[in-house]
Enzyme design. Sequence first.
Site, PDB file in Angstrom:
ATOM      1  N   GLU A   1      29.566  20.828   5.602  1.00  0.00           N
ATOM      2  CA  GLU A   1      29.591  22.169   6.176  1.00  0.00           C
ATOM      3  C   GLU A   1      29.661  22.051   7.704  1.00  0.00           C
ATOM      4  O   GLU A   1      28.914  21.267   8.272  1.00  0.00           O
ATOM      5  CB  GLU A   1      28.341  22.962   5.805  1.00  0.00           C
ATOM      6  CG  GLU A   1      28.454  24.403   6.260  1.00  0.00           C
ATOM      7  CD  GLU A   1      27.283  25.285   5.821  1.00  0.00           C
ATOM      8  OE1 GLU A   1      26.314  24.769   5.240  1.00  0.00           O
ATOM      9  OE2 GLU A   1      27.356  26.476   6.086  1.00  0.00           O
TER      10      GLU A   1
ATOM     11  N   MET B   1      20.811  20.492   4.533  1.00  0.00           N
ATOM     12  CA  MET B   1      22.083  20.978   3.985  1.00  0.00           C
ATOM     13  C   MET B   1      22.009  21.091   2.466  1.00  0.00           C
ATOM     14  O   MET B   1      21.562  20.162   1.789  1.00  0.00           O
ATOM     15  CB  MET B   1      23.199  20.008   4.416  1.00  0.00           C
ATOM     16  CG  MET B   1      24.563  20.372   3.884  1.00  0.00           C
ATOM     17  SD  MET B   1      25.112  21.993   4.518  1.00  0.00           S
ATOM     18  CE  MET B   1      26.045  22.570   3.112  1.00  0.00           C
ATOM     19  N   GLU B   2      22.498  22.214   1.967  1.00  0.00           N
ATOM     20  CA  GLU B   2      22.315  22.584   0.563  1.00  0.00           C
ATOM     21  C   GLU B   2      23.375  22.060  -0.399  1.00  0.00           C
ATOM     22  O   GLU B   2      23.633  22.697  -1.426  1.00  0.00           O
ATOM     23  CB  GLU B   2      22.263  24.112   0.470  1.00  0.00           C
ATOM     24  CG  GLU B   2      23.606  24.843   0.709  1.00  0.00           C
ATOM     25  CD  GLU B   2      23.849  25.299   2.143  1.00  0.00           C
ATOM     26  OE1 GLU B   2      23.252  24.720   3.064  1.00  0.00           O
ATOM     27  OE2 GLU B   2      24.651  26.229   2.326  1.00  0.00           O
ATOM     28  N   ASN B   3      23.996  20.907  -0.138  1.00  0.00           N
ATOM     29  CA  ASN B   3      25.008  20.350  -1.049  1.00  0.00           C
ATOM     30  C   ASN B   3      24.531  20.475  -2.496  1.00  0.00           C
ATOM     31  O   ASN B   3      23.382  20.205  -2.803  1.00  0.00           O
ATOM     32  CB  ASN B   3      25.232  18.871  -0.742  1.00  0.00           C
ATOM     33  CG  ASN B   3      25.312  18.604   0.739  1.00  0.00           C
ATOM     34  OD1 ASN B   3      26.161  19.145   1.409  1.00  0.00           O
ATOM     35  ND2 ASN B   3      24.383  17.815   1.264  1.00  0.00           N
TER      36      ASN B   3
ATOM     37  N   GLY C   1      18.899  21.165  10.417  1.00  0.00           N
ATOM     38  CA  GLY C   1      17.658  20.968   9.665  1.00  0.00           C
ATOM     39  C   GLY C   1      17.887  20.321   8.314  1.00  0.00           C
ATOM     40  O   GLY C   1      17.266  19.312   7.974  1.00  0.00           O
TER      41      GLY C   1
ATOM     42  N   HIS D   1      19.482  28.314  -1.624  1.00  0.00           N
ATOM     43  CA  HIS D   1      20.941  28.328  -1.483  1.00  0.00           C
ATOM     44  C   HIS D   1      21.630  28.009  -2.814  1.00  0.00           C
ATOM     45  O   HIS D   1      22.800  28.356  -2.993  1.00  0.00           O
ATOM     46  CB  HIS D   1      21.391  27.268  -0.470  1.00  0.00           C
ATOM     47  CG  HIS D   1      21.540  27.768   0.943  1.00  0.00           C
ATOM     48  ND1 HIS D   1      22.160  28.952   1.266  1.00  0.00           N
ATOM     49  CD2 HIS D   1      21.176  27.203   2.134  1.00  0.00           C
ATOM     50  CE1 HIS D   1      22.157  29.097   2.594  1.00  0.00           C
ATOM     51  NE2 HIS D   1      21.567  28.057   3.136  1.00  0.00           N
TER      52      HIS D   1
ATOM     53  N   HIS E   1      14.372  26.996   1.579  1.00  0.00           N
ATOM     54  CA  HIS E   1      15.663  27.517   2.044  1.00  0.00           C
ATOM     55  C   HIS E   1      16.835  26.824   1.344  1.00  0.00           C
ATOM     56  O   HIS E   1      17.707  27.482   0.770  1.00  0.00           O
ATOM     57  CB  HIS E   1      15.763  27.343   3.558  1.00  0.00           C
ATOM     58  CG  HIS E   1      17.032  27.839   4.165  1.00  0.00           C
ATOM     59  ND1 HIS E   1      17.144  29.088   4.725  1.00  0.00           N
ATOM     60  CD2 HIS E   1      18.254  27.262   4.287  1.00  0.00           C
ATOM     61  CE1 HIS E   1      18.373  29.255   5.170  1.00  0.00           C
ATOM     62  NE2 HIS E   1      19.074  28.158   4.919  1.00  0.00           N
ATOM     63  N   GLU E   2      16.841  25.503   1.376  1.00  0.00           N
ATOM     64  CA  GLU E   2      17.970  24.782   0.781  1.00  0.00           C
ATOM     65  C   GLU E   2      18.006  24.983  -0.728  1.00  0.00           C
ATOM     66  O   GLU E   2      19.073  25.156  -1.319  1.00  0.00           O
ATOM     67  CB  GLU E   2      17.924  23.287   1.122  1.00  0.00           C
ATOM     68  CG  GLU E   2      17.835  22.963   2.618  1.00  0.00           C
ATOM     69  CD  GLU E   2      18.837  23.689   3.493  1.00  0.00           C
ATOM     70  OE1 GLU E   2      19.953  23.973   3.020  1.00  0.00           O
ATOM     71  OE2 GLU E   2      18.485  23.988   4.661  1.00  0.00           O
TER      72      GLU E   2
HETATM   73  N1  TRP Z   1      23.894  25.305   5.588  1.00  0.00           N
HETATM   74  C1  TRP Z   1      22.879  24.606   6.335  1.00  0.00           C
HETATM   75  C2  TRP Z   1      21.627  25.461   6.214  1.00  0.00           C
HETATM   76  O1  TRP Z   1      20.936  25.409   5.290  1.00  0.00           O
HETATM   77  C3  TRP Z   1      23.252  24.461   7.774  1.00  0.00           C
HETATM   78  C4  TRP Z   1      23.807  23.148   8.180  1.00  0.00           C
HETATM   79  C5  TRP Z   1      23.292  21.939   7.941  1.00  0.00           C
HETATM   80  C6  TRP Z   1      24.940  22.907   9.003  1.00  0.00           C
HETATM   81  N2  TRP Z   1      24.030  20.972   8.558  1.00  0.00           N
HETATM   82  C7  TRP Z   1      25.032  21.542   9.203  1.00  0.00           C
HETATM   83  C8  TRP Z   1      25.861  23.727   9.587  1.00  0.00           C
HETATM   84  C9  TRP Z   1      26.023  20.975   9.995  1.00  0.00           C
HETATM   85  C10 TRP Z   1      26.869  23.176  10.372  1.00  0.00           C
HETATM   86  C11 TRP Z   1      26.940  21.815  10.557  1.00  0.00           C
HETATM   87  O2  TRP Z   1      21.371  26.318   6.961  1.00  0.00           O
HETATM   88 ZN    ZN Z   2      21.054  27.859   5.138  1.00  0.00          ZN
END
Ligand code: TRP
Ligand code: ZN
Length: 909
Positions: free
Chosen positions: A131, A273-275, A271, A311, A307-308
């Site tokens: 992302e 990432m919700e992969n 912080g 998502h 949060h993640e």
């Molecule tokens: N979607 C992530 C979140 O939970 C945000 C995020 C994580 C992100 N790493 C990133 C966005 C790197 C841009 C680039 O909020």
């Molecule tokens: Zn988010």
Amino acid sequence: MLNAQDATTSTPTIIRREDYIPPVYWIDSVDLTFDLDPAKTRVLNRMRIRRNPDVAAQPLRLHGDELNLARVLVNGGGTSFKMDGNQLVLENLPEGNEPVELEIFTTCAPIKNTKLMGLYVSQGTFFTQCEAEGFRRITYFLDRPDVMASYSVTLRADKSLYPVLLSNGNLVEQGELEGGRHFARWVDPHKKPSYLFALVAGNLVAREQKIKSRAGRDHLLQVFVRPGDLEKTEHAMNSLMASIAWDEARFGLSLDLDRFMIVATSDFNMGAMENKGLNVFNTKYVLASQSTATDTDYANIESVVGHEYFHNWTGNRVTCRDWFQLSLKEGLTVFRDQEFSMDMAASPSARAVKRIEDVRVLRTAQFPEDAGPMAHPVRPDSYIEINNFYTLTIYEKGAEVVRMQHNLVGRDGFAKGLALYFERHDGQAVTCDDFAQAMADANPGSELAQRLEQFKRWYSQAGTPHVHATGSYDAQARSYTLTLTQSCAPTPGQGEKLPFVIPVQTGLLNRNGQPLALRLQGESSPAAESRLLVLHEASQSFVFTDIDEQPVPSLLRGFSAPVVLESDTSDQDLLTLLAHDADAFNRWEAGQRLALGIALNAIADSTITTSAGGQIEARLLPPSFIEAMRGVLRHAELDAAFKELVLTLPGESYIAEQLEVVDPQRVHAVREAMRLQLATELQADWQWAWEAHHDTGAYRPDPLSAGRRALSGLALGMLCLAAQATGDEVWPGRTLQRFKDAGNMTDRVSALSALVNSGHPLAAKALARFHSQFQHDALVLDKWFALQAGACDRGGNVLPAVKQLMKHADFQIKNPNRARSLIFSYCSANPGAFHRADAAGYVFWSERVIELDAINPQVAARLVRALDRWKKLAEPYRTAAREAIARIAAKPELSNDVREVVTRALAAD
Ligand code: TRP
Ligand code: ZN
């Protein structure tokens, strides 16, 4: 081999929301094979694509970035293709609507990837971050969120170096290969956009937990970390289990995977990432032990894990049509994690504390964004670099926009709206309109449904509305008329603002602070003691009847809308609210307003002068304020956490935001004088607070004991400050002892910070000890750097210390956490030290922006934001800041990320 890297730096393209067109092709499935190697990773990408019959036939343009292209095959045979900048263009794909097999072979160099986007190496482990547009750094693809595909992934790597091979979904096969290599094959049962792809490969260990959902399904939960960190994963795992249970209980949303994995890395731009099924986290939001993490860290871990996880539904099952809709997933998911933390906190006062903390972030950081050069709507209309739009507006204001919908339809109505949203859109990539429409449709007749189109201005209009409130009491008619008027200043590119729909939760108190029953004109009987008034015109009056005396209004309870409330509430009324309001948020707010009023008067009062050392000797706090603060501090029933919030003065940047022209040194001097007076005049009370709260027993990160630690920490800081003024050595000595004996990191950091911020010579000794004790723990070292860079400035001493720390053996600018802990703590979070009359802070800042931009543009662009509000600065700061920004802008080789922010900062200068 063809090098597809774009060498020509053309003028950056502006992407516009109105230009959206659906993809020319769909990608139904992707089969990826990775031969992982830090210097040269080979990626074989086999896609099954098909024309989108709804769009006129056009060549297929695939996104790529810093890839080496080796081969392209169509249906197994060679094909012609061309490069257009970074894009791979296929003009001769077979006609008709039959699926086409497209095979692309590329290589990339993860070890050289310092941007931390795409595939990179962190401490010998491979990670991905896709992302928003990182997947194109892994392979050529339609790297846009509305293209959703089924993924299968084969990972091959050296077995001894990379024993753990992870990707999204289910592990279907694994085995040995020649030459000490091995493989794993993963299949994701859910379709997903490319930004949710992830892989991890390295030497990791996992805490595992088997759970059964409410629905009876079995799941395996895993938290992967580096060997040695396993003991620090208990809180993250507990938070994950709590998140899963909460989403089922509150919204009926269950985990849709057999396996759910979290992996921690120390090199991460954000912080977490919700992969899908494979969340990647910054270690800061995973690792915790009482001896290394503070209460704040524990709370942050709970909320980021939540949060993640949330998502998985809001973001993954239903995703965004395009990146302009980012708040569709982020605003909603922040709202959900805020509610989760509040529900976990349980007690009404702990809920209020969480709400106050969230509002404080919004007002001190998002409101300035909304008033500055980067102001943008919750659903932006254009951008150059999407990474610059992961902002407080998208996240925090976006969450407030969701919260207002919640307030307008009620708790049950909101749950119904969310259910309808999933019923309609599960598996789709949709827009903010679709969300609001589902909320309204599930709640016909609600204020939201009645005014939906107008309500949606919250998505399209940038800027923070101001609501002006005036009240008039009519003794004869026994009525009270409350008049609310709204306005919103222009923002870049948006001159005219139309009225918003603003929910204003309202109560009235009598002079003794007792709540009044509220009957609006025309109603037959009083309905409640707190009512939601909906302001939707430029100005509206609300008439309350059966009111026997001039009431004290309590407006915008719980911060029911993200607005600036201006009211003529007298100090006497604010004192009544502070002492009695049934709404804990407004009780806190009354204290903040009183303090703010005092600060603003003092800043403007030219008879209040500063000494040669920059200090203000005058007593700025009137006895009534001191007594009110003493009353709260000594209160028999209030929670310690709430007391700590009330006794903390508004921050320097929040005070600065209220001014037309800001002299940061003046703001700093005034706030410090207020703090010192609070420290000295309440000395006995601080001593009592310390004694009554500092023993918190065996460590537990629950709100109650965390609140005790927060209050005793504040007390210690105040006692050291008072001691510094009187030359007393007892408290600094005790603080050093506390620092040494502390049973947990919260107490240790409070004591260290009390010494550092009072400027006591013992601070140096404590800092040295802290370093030698924790030098092997990166996250604790970050605190060590941050504490020094964020220290209360005395005669300009912080910048030289920061420069010295830049040369420290433990400082690494390439690591975002470390860069943030030193550089950002100074430039973005320490206004009193950063804004120097000699401009040295700005010079340092511009050098760091340029240095970071060559390494990691995303991080550099965040640092640029430290001078967003330069136009508000008084001279000589204003001119110096402008010059510093211009120096950056003059560099020809800037990233799009930094270029966009500096250009906006200088625009309409
Ligand atoms: N979607 C992530 C979140 O939970 C945000 C995020 C994580 C992100 N790493 C990133 C966005 C790197 C841009 C680039 O909020
Ligand atoms: Zn988010």
